[in-house]
Write a protein that holds these residues in place. Sequence first.
Motif, PDB file in Angstrom:
ATOM      1  N   ALA A  17      37.044 -49.969 -18.689  1.00  5.96           N
ATOM      2  CA  ALA A  17      36.435 -48.878 -17.918  1.00  5.96           C
ATOM      3  C   ALA A  17      35.168 -48.377 -18.599  1.00  5.96           C
ATOM      4  N   ILE A  18      35.187 -48.312 -19.912  1.00  5.35           N
ATOM      5  CA  ILE A  18      34.000 -47.887 -20.658  1.00  5.35           C
ATOM      6  C   ILE A  18      32.891 -48.918 -20.494  1.00  5.35           C
ATOM      7  N   GLU A  19      33.244 -50.182 -20.552  1.00  8.20           N
ATOM      8  CA  GLU A  19      32.258 -51.242 -20.348  1.00  8.20           C
ATOM      9  C   GLU A  19      31.657 -51.164 -18.943  1.00  8.20           C
ATOM     10  N   GLU A  20      32.501 -50.904 -17.958  1.00 13.27           N
ATOM     11  CA  GLU A  20      32.049 -50.861 -16.565  1.00 13.27           C
ATOM     12  C   GLU A  20      31.162 -49.659 -16.272  1.00 13.27           C
ATOM     13  N   HIS A  21      31.569 -48.489 -16.757  1.00 13.73           N
ATOM     14  CA  HIS A  21      30.872 -47.259 -16.412  1.00 13.73           C
ATOM     15  C   HIS A  21      29.890 -46.785 -17.482  1.00 13.73           C
ATOM     16  N   GLY A  22      29.967 -47.364 -18.664  1.00 17.35           N
ATOM     17  CA  GLY A  22      29.068 -46.989 -19.747  1.00 17.35           C
ATOM     18  C   GLY A  22      29.642 -45.887 -20.622  1.00 17.35           C
ATOM     19  N   VAL A  23      29.005 -45.686 -21.737  1.00 21.45           N
ATOM     20  CA  VAL A  23      29.436 -44.675 -22.700  1.00 21.45           C
ATOM     21  C   VAL A  23      29.143 -43.271 -22.176  1.00 21.45           C
ATOM     22  N   MET A  24      28.053 -43.138 -21.466  1.00 22.61           N
ATOM     23  CA  MET A  24      27.675 -41.860 -20.867  1.00 22.61           C
ATOM     24  C   MET A  24      27.756 -42.005 -19.345  1.00 22.61           C
ATOM     25  N   ILE A  25      28.218 -40.940 -18.683  1.00 23.83           N
ATOM     26  CA  ILE A  25      28.288 -40.960 -17.227  1.00 23.83           C
ATOM     27  C   ILE A  25      27.534 -39.751 -16.675  1.00 23.83           C
ATOM     28  N   ASN A  58      31.627 -40.464 -21.451  1.00 28.44           N
ATOM     29  CA  ASN A  58      32.692 -40.992 -20.608  1.00 28.44           C
ATOM     30  C   ASN A  58      34.042 -40.474 -21.137  1.00 28.44           C
ATOM     31  N   PRO A  59      34.841 -39.804 -20.298  1.00 27.18           N
ATOM     32  CA  PRO A  59      36.135 -39.288 -20.752  1.00 27.18           C
ATOM     33  C   PRO A  59      37.094 -40.387 -21.229  1.00 27.18           C
ATOM     34  N   ALA A  60      36.849 -41.622 -20.821  1.00 25.92           N
ATOM     35  CA  ALA A  60      37.698 -42.726 -21.266  1.00 25.92           C
ATOM     36  C   ALA A  60      37.613 -42.933 -22.773  1.00 25.92           C
ATOM     37  N   ILE A  61      36.494 -42.515 -23.370  1.00 21.20           N
ATOM     38  CA  ILE A  61      36.345 -42.658 -24.825  1.00 21.20           C
ATOM     39  C   ILE A  61      37.365 -41.781 -25.547  1.00 21.20           C
ATOM     40  N   ALA A  62      37.487 -40.526 -25.116  1.00 24.42           N
ATOM     41  CA  ALA A  62      38.457 -39.617 -25.732  1.00 24.42           C
ATOM     42  C   ALA A  62      39.880 -40.125 -25.502  1.00 24.42           C
ATOM     43  N   GLU A  63      40.141 -40.631 -24.308  1.00 22.99           N
ATOM     44  CA  GLU A  63      41.479 -41.157 -24.013  1.00 22.99           C
ATOM     45  C   GLU A  63      41.771 -42.384 -24.864  1.00 22.99           C
ATOM     46  N   LYS A  64      40.774 -43.223 -25.059  1.00 23.29           N
ATOM     47  CA  LYS A  64      40.953 -44.416 -25.895  1.00 23.29           C
ATOM     48  C   LYS A  64      41.289 -44.012 -27.330  1.00 23.29           C
TER      49      LYS A  64
END
Length: 103
Positions: A44-52, A65-71
């Motif tokens: 998801a981070i790869e798809e949407h990028g580090v910043m959204i 990207n909130p996925a970073i915190a979740e990761k």
Amino acid sequence: MDEKKLKAIKDELLKLIDKKSSVQVEKVDRYINLVRSYYLLDAAIEEHGVMITTENGAQRFTKPNPAIAEKNKVNSSLIALGKDLGLDTLVERGSRSTISDLI
């Protein structure tokens, strides 16, 4: 991560525990589930990028990207569960495997 690699990790973990213990087997299953989630978040981070970019009415702003915190949370859970499974002792015993080898 493909299912073949997950199966290999699970098989290796099952060799390290008492398979007669339902609790230990459940921990391995949870570990595998966390590994799967970790790599889904990675995708998801790869798809949407580090910043959204978020739009809120007329406002538009960029945020991490909130996925970073979740990761990071999943990674912490993997480390804690790995310690609970005794994976941290692999390094202490001089094994060639390390915890990171199992991820």
